[in-house]
Design an enzyme around this catalytic site. Structure first.
Site, mmCIF file in Angstrom:
data_model
loop_
_atom_site.group_PDB
_atom_site.id
_atom_site.type_symbol
_atom_site.label_atom_id
_atom_site.label_comp_id
_atom_site.label_asym_id
_atom_site.label_seq_id
_atom_site.Cartn_x
_atom_site.Cartn_y
_atom_site.Cartn_z
ATOM 1 C CG ASP A 78 -3.309 7.147 1.979
ATOM 2 O OD1 ASP A 78 -4.295 6.375 1.885
ATOM 3 O OD2 ASP A 78 -2.059 6.626 2.206
ATOM 4 C CB SER A 121 -0.971 -0.150 1.149
ATOM 5 O OG SER A 121 -2.031 0.942 1.069
ATOM 6 C CG HIS A 142 -5.661 0.123 -1.209
ATOM 7 N ND1 HIS A 142 -5.752 -1.214 -0.531
ATOM 8 C CD2 HIS A 142 -4.650 0.496 -0.840
ATOM 9 C CE1 HIS A 142 -5.233 -1.232 0.371
ATOM 10 N NE2 HIS A 142 -4.359 -0.376 0.466
#
Lengths: 234, 234
Positions: free
Chosen positions: A137, A122, A159
């Site tokens: 994010d 990630s 993701h």
């Protein structure tokens, strides 16, 4: 000789932390008995200690010890001496801020370029790209720069998520966001779906995990590439 | 005497651009015949001209003219002379970068604090907060700072979205992201759902639109507040 494992996610739905990747990681870290863990991204705000314990428990299943970089007085020295490095996921802005604060960008790039095996999940994968500009994010902290390790000549969107055609939400889709990026910058962006990873070895950048990945290039339609594609053409 | 309309989104599902808000906007901008539009956030990468035309078409339905700030030689002067300001949505990083580049942060704050009516949608609402740290957008460009207009003493999370209990996606939920923020900063965050807006008038900050909003405070459980709540206690 790079040896890099770039995972979209640490965890896939319904499995434990790193569980889906452990067989591949056992192979990837063959001969390595201890890995330096970088817990700076602090997912959910957990402490460096708690996060390191979590990584430790997963790696104990394949006989590898984990040591947190925060336990060392000199993080830069710890990186130089490490026989393996793992940067875990969480918040990319926090991770990048801490990498700069501890002056680790150049030294990690150097040792990984020289062959120290590197695992990112990630946020730890996003930072292998040229910049963190394709993170998902929230900007919870202002980093000194968006430039990252540049171990790849493109950026990673971790993701990666296809648009939900049934959604009534009006926020931008992932694809829209990446296209907006391409009005500002000309860096290729690879959307890695959860369960996928890139294996960088011997100048090859192979897509693994059984899923296709979505490549976004400036001014072009996004394109799907199947499992086992070599992205070293980027 | 502030007069500020802070909308979570420009568009709700199934309706045209600004359509759901036009009756309220007609009332809000009573007596105003021309509004200065700030198209810097460029949703989907559209040009300043195209975006301004879109805003123009919507406002023509309530008899108000729109002029794009990019049409003025001196954007700061344009702000000072404006009888109304509208900052549209798009990418918050791009918007904030442009606001700094054109030296508009202080002057917008000043005129809006002195009473110039201000409408923000999405990114244009995020910037009314203390900082842009709770945007959902991708960091496609590095702004000189995350500090924004500070017309509110808290931050706004636009397009607030409840977690989807059926999702198999492992990326962070919105609530998780905001909680991570609170490990770093102690600024209250108000999650505004699509279709909601805040109306700031006479030291009141009233939630409008018929939906509840979700308030996140550091170290506390998030809490729902109903429509018509006055958030001036924040």
């Amino acid at each position: 000789m790079k040896n890099i494992f770039i995972a979209s996610t640490s965890t896939v739905h319904g499995k434990g932390y790193l569980e889906y990747a452990l067989p591949a990681l056992k192979d990837f870290f063959k001969g390595v008995t201890e890995i330096l863990f970088v817990p700076y991204a602090r997912p959910g705000g957990i402490s460096h200690d708690v996060y390191t314990k979590k990584a430790s428990e997963a790696f104990s299943l394949i006989g590898i010890k984990i040591k947190g970089i925060h336990e060392f007085e000199n993080p830069s020295d710890a990186v130089k001496k490490a026989t393996g490095i793992f940067i875990g996921g969480g918040n990319t802005f926090l991770l990048v801020s801490q990498l700069y604060k501890n002056e680790l960008i150049d030294v990690i790039k150097e040792v990984v370029s020289q062959g120290t095996p590197y695992l990112g999940t990630s946020a730890g994968s996003v930072v292998t790209g040229l910049s963190m500009q394709n993170t998902n994010d929230m900007p919870i902290i202002y980093p000194p720069s968006f430039s990252t390790l540049g171990l790849l000549s493109f950026n990673v969107n971790a993701h990666y998520l296809d648009p939900d055609p049934s959604s009534k939400h009006m926020g931008e889709t992932r694809a829209t966001r990446i296209n907006e990026f391409h009005f500002v910058e000309n860096i290729p962006v690879l959307g890695l779906r959860e369960g996928s990873w890139l294996l960088v070895q011997n100048d090859k950048i192979i897509l693994k995990g059984g899923l296709s990945a979505r490549l976004f290039l400036q001014g072009k339609e996004a394109q799907e590439f199947p499992d086992a594609t070599d992205f070293s053409f980027l």
